[in-house]
Scaffold this active site. Structure first.
Site, PDB file in Angstrom:
ATOM      1  N   CYS A 132      31.157  24.616  20.327  1.00 42.52           N
ATOM      2  CA  CYS A 132      30.960  23.164  20.237  1.00 42.52           C
ATOM      3  C   CYS A 132      31.899  22.563  19.202  1.00 42.52           C
ATOM      4  O   CYS A 132      31.698  22.749  17.988  1.00 42.52           O
ATOM      5  CB  CYS A 132      29.501  22.874  19.862  1.00 42.52           C
ATOM      6  SG  CYS A 132      29.179  21.116  19.652  1.00 42.52           S
ATOM      7  N   CYS A 135      30.262  19.779  16.975  1.00 40.82           N
ATOM      8  CA  CYS A 135      29.294  20.309  15.992  1.00 40.82           C
ATOM      9  C   CYS A 135      30.030  20.990  14.837  1.00 40.82           C
ATOM     10  O   CYS A 135      29.688  20.805  13.674  1.00 40.82           O
ATOM     11  CB  CYS A 135      28.377  21.366  16.620  1.00 40.82           C
ATOM     12  SG  CYS A 135      27.751  20.958  18.241  1.00 40.82           S
ATOM     13  N   ASP A 136      31.026  21.818  15.166  1.00 41.81           N
ATOM     14  CA  ASP A 136      31.597  22.710  14.150  1.00 41.81           C
ATOM     15  C   ASP A 136      33.008  22.332  13.710  1.00 41.81           C
ATOM     16  O   ASP A 136      33.457  22.801  12.652  1.00 41.81           O
ATOM     17  CB  ASP A 136      31.605  24.158  14.684  1.00 41.81           C
ATOM     18  CG  ASP A 136      30.188  24.642  14.965  1.00 41.81           C
ATOM     19  OD1 ASP A 136      29.271  24.242  14.218  1.00 41.81           O
ATOM     20  OD2 ASP A 136      29.990  25.405  15.928  1.00 41.81           O
TER      21      ASP A 136
END
Ligand code: NAP
Length: 301
Positions: A132, A135-136
């Site tokens: 992701c 997200c990261d």
């Protein structure tokens, strides 16, 4: 046992659209998801091709879809449906905590990320191996990262990461991308994206705590702080395995979203479809709700 007319399984754009249409048609609708509503929308940084909207975040669109569905009376249930059985004219869906009886099921459970299966991938998950970008990605601001895959997700997320990271090396196993040309043109034009085409990632390496490099199948090692894996999706069909017909793991539907079992409809990424977009998922949801309406009216004689 809880009862409803239409049980929608999955609260991504397909499920929330189906739920909204069914509730607006006057049915009691329960929309179930084990996670927060939004599905894969929650992993999309920016959506620019949803008709009639300005660029917006996936999170904002997810919130709007949920709000609209709830405004028409949809009940959102935080639960994981593990299995479904037919019970006369009705269906019984089982979750860990309760059973739900429904006249029709709209299955919109979406899909999850496929793993690459290379050496070091599992060991370094959460330590630099990610599925992701939104997200990261921010954890790797100013760093060099590797992306693997050649579909729309790899292209979109390589572009996103190139705005945050110092450099992105995009590794794809073929010379041509699978993803849309408009995206591959942008990738090719982006100065800090380097392409490694016709190559595979064979291992992700590190010091036990973090990823430090990635090895390609020609033996070269690329220094990187992260490996982002975007090599496709696996449909979440566990709850209906053995109940409805599947093809290549995806639920087979007709143009009205009917599955092989009357009363069970499927919508969105979980079904066989040539094009997986937010708009097609939402369209599937509307069609599934329409077909479920006809089906329930037929039951009522
Ligand atoms: P996808 O379209 O199935 O692409 C997967 C990519 O990973 C392919 O390029 C494939 O290579 C590669 N791959 C698969 N297994 C591999 C392996 N073991 N090793 C190396 N490479 C491997 O998956 P996706 O990109 O996640 O997209 C899923 C769906 O969502 C698609 O329908 C897509 O159009 C849609 N989507 C749309 C957008 C958008 O419109 N902006 C954004 C994201 C996703 P090959 O090409 O050689 O098979």
């Amino acid at each position: 046992m809880r009862e409803c007319d239409v049980l929608v399984i999955g609260c991504g754009p397909a499920g929330l659209s189906a739920a909204q249409y069914a509730a607006r048609a006057g049915y009691r609708v329960l929309a179930a998801d084990a996670l927060a509503p939004g599905g894969q929308l929650l992993y999309i940084d920016e959506i620019e091709n949803y008709p009639g909207t300005e660029k917006m975040s996936g999170y904002a669109l997810a919130e709007a879809l949920e709000k609209q569905a709830v405004s028409f009376g949809v009940e959102i249930g935080f639960m994981e449906i593990a299995s479904i059985e037919k019970d006369g004219d009705a269906f019984i869906a089982h979750s860990a905590d309760e059973d739900i009886a429904a006249k029709a099921i709209i299955y919109a459970a979406g899909a999850r990320h496929r793993h690459l299966g290379c050496q070091g991938e599992e060991e370094y998950q959460g330590k630099g191996v990610s599925y992701c970008a939104t997200c990261d990605g921010p954890f790797f601001r100013g760093k060099d990262v590797v992306v693997v895959g050649g579909g729309d997700t790899a292209l979109t997320d390589a572009l996103y990461l190139s705005k945050i990271c110092s450099s992105v090396t995009l590794v794809h196993r073929r010379m041509e991308f699978r993803g849309q040309k408009v995206l591959s043109d942008r990738v090719r034009a982006r100065e800090n994206i380097r392409l490694e085409l016709g190559r595979n990632v064979v291992s992700v390496n590190g010091n036990g705590r973090n990823v430090t490099s990635v090895t390609l199948d020609d033996g070269r090692m690329i220094e990187a702080s992260a490996l982002f894996v975007f090599v496709g999706i696996i449909p979440n069909t566990e709850a209906i395995d053995g109940l409805v017909e599947l093809s290549g793991g995806f639920v087979v539907t007709d143009g009205s979203m009917r599955t092989s079992v009357p009363g069970i409809f499927a919508a969105g990424d979980v079904r066989t479809t040539p094009f997986r977009q937010v708009v097609t998922a939402a369209g599937d949801g509307a069609l599934a709700a329409h077909a479920a309406d006809s089906y329930i009216q037929g039951l009522n004689g």
